[in-house]
Design an enzyme around this catalytic site. Structure first.
Site, short mmCIF file in Angstrom:
data_model
loop_
_atom_site.label_atom_id
_atom_site.label_comp_id
_atom_site.label_asym_id
_atom_site.label_seq_id
_atom_site.Cartn_x
_atom_site.Cartn_y
_atom_site.Cartn_z
N GLY A 49 8.06 8.82 0.99
CA GLY A 49 7.44 9.91 1.76
C GLY A 49 6.64 9.33 2.92
O GLY A 49 6.42 8.12 3.00
N LEU A 50 6.20 10.23 3.78
CA LEU A 50 5.45 9.83 4.97
C LEU A 50 4.14 9.14 4.59
O LEU A 50 3.61 9.35 3.49
CB LEU A 50 5.11 11.08 5.80
CG LEU A 50 6.28 11.86 6.40
CD1 LEU A 50 5.78 13.17 6.99
CD2 LEU A 50 7.00 11.04 7.47
N SER A 51 3.63 8.34 5.50
CA SER A 51 2.30 7.77 5.32
C SER A 51 1.30 8.91 5.12
O SER A 51 1.33 9.89 5.87
CB SER A 51 1.93 6.94 6.55
OG SER A 51 0.62 6.45 6.42
N GLY A 52 0.47 8.81 4.11
CA GLY A 52 -0.53 9.85 3.85
C GLY A 52 -0.02 11.01 3.02
O GLY A 52 -0.76 11.95 2.72
N GLY A 86 0.74 10.89 -0.10
CA GLY A 86 0.09 10.84 -1.40
C GLY A 86 0.71 9.87 -2.40
O GLY A 86 0.38 9.90 -3.58
N LYS A 87 1.57 8.99 -1.94
CA LYS A 87 2.30 8.07 -2.84
C LYS A 87 1.33 7.21 -3.66
O LYS A 87 1.44 7.12 -4.88
CB LYS A 87 3.26 7.18 -2.03
CG LYS A 87 4.29 7.97 -1.22
CD LYS A 87 5.21 7.08 -0.40
CE LYS A 87 4.54 6.30 0.70
NZ LYS A 87 3.90 7.13 1.75
N THR A 88 0.41 6.55 -2.97
CA THR A 88 -0.52 5.64 -3.65
C THR A 88 -1.45 6.42 -4.57
O THR A 88 -1.69 6.03 -5.73
CB THR A 88 -1.35 4.86 -2.61
OG1 THR A 88 -0.45 4.11 -1.79
CG2 THR A 88 -2.33 3.93 -3.27
N SER A 125 9.77 3.87 2.68
CA SER A 125 11.23 3.73 2.52
C SER A 125 11.99 4.89 3.15
O SER A 125 12.55 5.73 2.44
CB SER A 125 11.61 3.53 1.05
OG SER A 125 11.02 4.47 0.20
P1 ADP Z 1 0.46 7.33 0.99
O1 ADP Z 1 0.37 6.31 -0.12
O2 ADP Z 1 1.63 8.25 0.82
O3 ADP Z 1 0.39 6.74 2.36
P2 ADP Z 1 -2.21 8.00 0.20
O4 ADP Z 1 -2.10 8.22 -1.27
O5 ADP Z 1 -2.74 6.70 0.68
O6 ADP Z 1 -0.79 8.30 0.86
O7 ADP Z 1 -3.10 9.15 0.85
C1 ADP Z 1 -2.93 10.51 0.53
C2 ADP Z 1 -4.21 11.27 0.86
O8 ADP Z 1 -4.00 12.65 0.66
C3 ADP Z 1 -5.38 10.83 0.00
O9 ADP Z 1 -6.54 10.81 0.78
C4 ADP Z 1 -5.44 11.96 -1.05
O10 ADP Z 1 -6.73 12.13 -1.56
C5 ADP Z 1 -4.98 13.17 -0.23
N1 ADP Z 1 -4.40 14.27 -1.01
C6 ADP Z 1 -4.76 15.54 -0.95
N2 ADP Z 1 -4.04 16.31 -1.80
C7 ADP Z 1 -3.19 15.48 -2.43
C8 ADP Z 1 -2.20 15.66 -3.43
N3 ADP Z 1 -1.92 16.86 -3.97
N4 ADP Z 1 -1.50 14.59 -3.84
C9 ADP Z 1 -1.76 13.36 -3.30
N5 ADP Z 1 -2.68 13.12 -2.36
C10 ADP Z 1 -3.41 14.16 -1.92
#
Ligand code: ADP
Length: 182
Positions: A13-16, A18-20, A87
């Site tokens: 999925g896109l950056s941000g 929620g993957k991590t 990815s």
């Molecule tokens: P990624 O790893 O995809 O780049 P991150 O996990 O680092 O994304 O960041 C996702 C952000 O979105 C975090 O700040 C998280 O708290 C927020 N967020 C809000 N709602 C959700 C949700 N339902 N699931 C996952 N993250 C969420």
């Protein structure tokens, strides 16, 4: 007790998106179940295993190739791998599926405007200003999974719900033992 089966939870999925965050929540929810789990995360891996690589198509390919190698060894030896990588290419994700054991593609989906609004790491602002080349979703493509094993919508679910959906599917497939809620 039967030996644990290995598997690969592949969050794309896109950056941000929620993957991590979801990977960490999953591990939190699974804590205490006595499972062998390893987390492979884009940001962490890029500081170690693939610190020499950038974000060109070729470097992205090499990045995933090395991670696939690690996930292959772990998953075939009974370890559950929780992997979080943007990815963006379907062919690359399909390649990981073909080379690992019990692979599950998890589409961590959130609309572009939502992740731009979250801008957790301040990267979208820079990418939109043209300061970061090859930024997925802005100046580089993201091929949404056509047929993911799980499709999460992080703009509509809580972090806890998204993590629970993955765990339920692992239980349903018999990849982890079912734990009855008290
Ligand atoms: P990624 O790893 O995809 O780049 P991150 O996990 O680092 O994304 O960041 C996702 C952000 O979105 C975090 O700040 C998280 O708290 C927020 N967020 C809000 N709602 C959700 C949700 N339902 N699931 C996952 N993250 C969420």
């Amino acid at each position: 007790m039967n030996e644990q089966q290995g598997f690969v939870i592949w969050m794309t999925g896109l950056s941000g998106a929620g993957k991590t965050t979801i990977a960490l929540e999953m591990l939190r929810q699974l804590d205490g179940r006595n499972l062998k789990l390893e987390r492979l995360d884009g940001d962490v891996v890029r500081e170690s295993l693939t610190a020499d690589l950038g974000f060109s198509a070729e470097d992205r390919r090499k990045n995933i190739e090395r991670i696939t190698f690690v996930a292959k060894l772990l998953s075939r030896n009974g370890v559950g791998c929780v992997c979080s990588f943007i990815s963006p290419y379907q062919a690359v994700r399909d390649h990981v599926r073909e080379n690992t054991t019990n692979f599950m593609e998890v589409f961590v989906d959130a609309p572009l405007e939502v992740v731009i609004d979250r801008d957790v790491k301040g990267l979208y602002e820079k990418a939109l200003a043209g300061e970061i080349p090859n930024f997925t979703g802005i100046s580089d493509p993201f091929e949404a999974p056509q047929n993911p094993d799980i499709h999460l919508h992080t703009d509509q679910e809580t972090v806890e719900e998204s993590a629970r959906i993955i765990i339920d599917e692992l239980e349903r497939r018999g990849l982890i033992p079912v734990v009855e809620l008290a």
